[in-house]
Design a protein around this motif. Structure first.
Motif, PDB file in Angstrom:
ATOM      1  N   TRP A  71       6.408   9.059  -6.865  1.00 11.77           N
ATOM      2  CA  TRP A  71       5.308   8.143  -6.559  1.00 11.77           C
ATOM      3  C   TRP A  71       4.716   8.442  -5.185  1.00 11.77           C
ATOM      4  N   ALA A  72       5.562   8.752  -4.210  1.00 13.66           N
ATOM      5  CA  ALA A  72       5.080   9.053  -2.857  1.00 13.66           C
ATOM      6  C   ALA A  72       4.292  10.357  -2.828  1.00 13.66           C
ATOM      7  N   ASN A  73       4.616  11.298  -3.703  1.00 10.20           N
ATOM      8  CA  ASN A  73       3.834  12.532  -3.773  1.00 10.20           C
ATOM      9  C   ASN A  73       2.477  12.302  -4.416  1.00 10.20           C
ATOM     10  N   ILE A  74       2.379  11.335  -5.295  1.00 11.41           N
ATOM     11  CA  ILE A  74       1.109  11.032  -5.964  1.00 11.41           C
ATOM     12  C   ILE A  74       0.262  10.098  -5.116  1.00 11.41           C
ATOM     13  N   ASP A  75       0.874   9.018  -4.614  1.00 11.85           N
ATOM     14  CA  ASP A  75       0.165   8.021  -3.816  1.00 11.85           C
ATOM     15  C   ASP A  75       1.027   7.658  -2.616  1.00 11.85           C
ATOM     16  N   THR A  76       0.540   7.947  -1.430  1.00 11.14           N
ATOM     17  CA  THR A  76       1.341   7.707  -0.225  1.00 11.14           C
ATOM     18  C   THR A  76       1.374   6.238   0.186  1.00 11.14           C
ATOM     19  N   GLY A  77       0.687   5.377  -0.511  1.00 11.74           N
ATOM     20  CA  GLY A  77       0.672   3.957  -0.161  1.00 11.74           C
ATOM     21  C   GLY A  77       2.031   3.299  -0.290  1.00 11.74           C
ATOM     22  N   ILE A  78       2.899   3.840  -1.154  1.00 11.50           N
ATOM     23  CA  ILE A  78       4.218   3.237  -1.337  1.00 11.50           C
ATOM     24  C   ILE A  78       5.108   3.471  -0.115  1.00 11.50           C
ATOM     25  N   THR A  79       4.761   4.451   0.717  1.00 10.66           N
ATOM     26  CA  THR A  79       5.575   4.715   1.914  1.00 10.66           C
ATOM     27  C   THR A  79       5.212   3.783   3.067  1.00 10.66           C
ATOM     28  N   TRP A  86       9.247  -0.347  -0.779  1.00  6.41           N
ATOM     29  CA  TRP A  86       9.920   0.067  -2.012  1.00  6.41           C
ATOM     30  C   TRP A  86      11.207  -0.737  -2.200  1.00  6.41           C
TER      31      TRP A  86
END
Length: 144
Positions: A71-79, A86
């Protein structure tokens, strides 16, 4: 390109899952309540026991670490929040909704506030540990 990123994500997710599960288990062992019962354990001989619930947490942690890294590779918003977002999402989904409905443990307002606080903080540290391992290995594709 995507295959290499996925392979790197898998092994970094394995490492992050193991470390974060140890962080969470250790934090919860530090603050145990009097009412905590010993869960089912498997004896492997020589006085060594394997706690089944902790082993399930380890496997779940590895899987959720891989999901976080993908998910972090696709969308950095989760970081955002350095992985604690998370940890909060997983605490809500796993600890509150899943265990509250299916295991009949009760939601956080039905449990002692000390137990809720320890569980909540342990999941925040859990998510942060995943994030720290991910940024520690730049090949995971997760950056600051």
């Amino acid at each position: 390109m995507f295959g290499t990123t996925l392979l790197n994500t898998l092994w970094v997710g394995l490492l992050a899952g193991i470390l974060s599960a140890l962080v969470r288990i250790g934090f919860q062992q530090l603050f145990k309540l009097e009412g905590d019962k010993r869960s089912e354990a498997l004896t492997i001989g020589g006085g060594i026991f394997v706690d089944i619930s902790q082993m399930m947490m380890l496997v779940l942690s590895i899987l959720l670490s891989i999901v976080f890294l993908v998910w972090a590779n696709i969308d950095t918003g989760i970081t955002a929040g350095s992985g604690t977002l998370w940890g909060f999402l997983v605490w809500v989904l796993i600890e509150q909704i899943n265990r509250g409905i299916f295991e009949k443990r009760g939601f956080f307002w039905q449990n002692p506030w000390q137990q809720t606080l320890v569980s909540f903080v342990s999941y925040l540290f859990w998510g942060w540990a995943i994030y720290l391992v991910a940024i520690g290995f730049p090949i995971s594709g997760v950056y600051f």
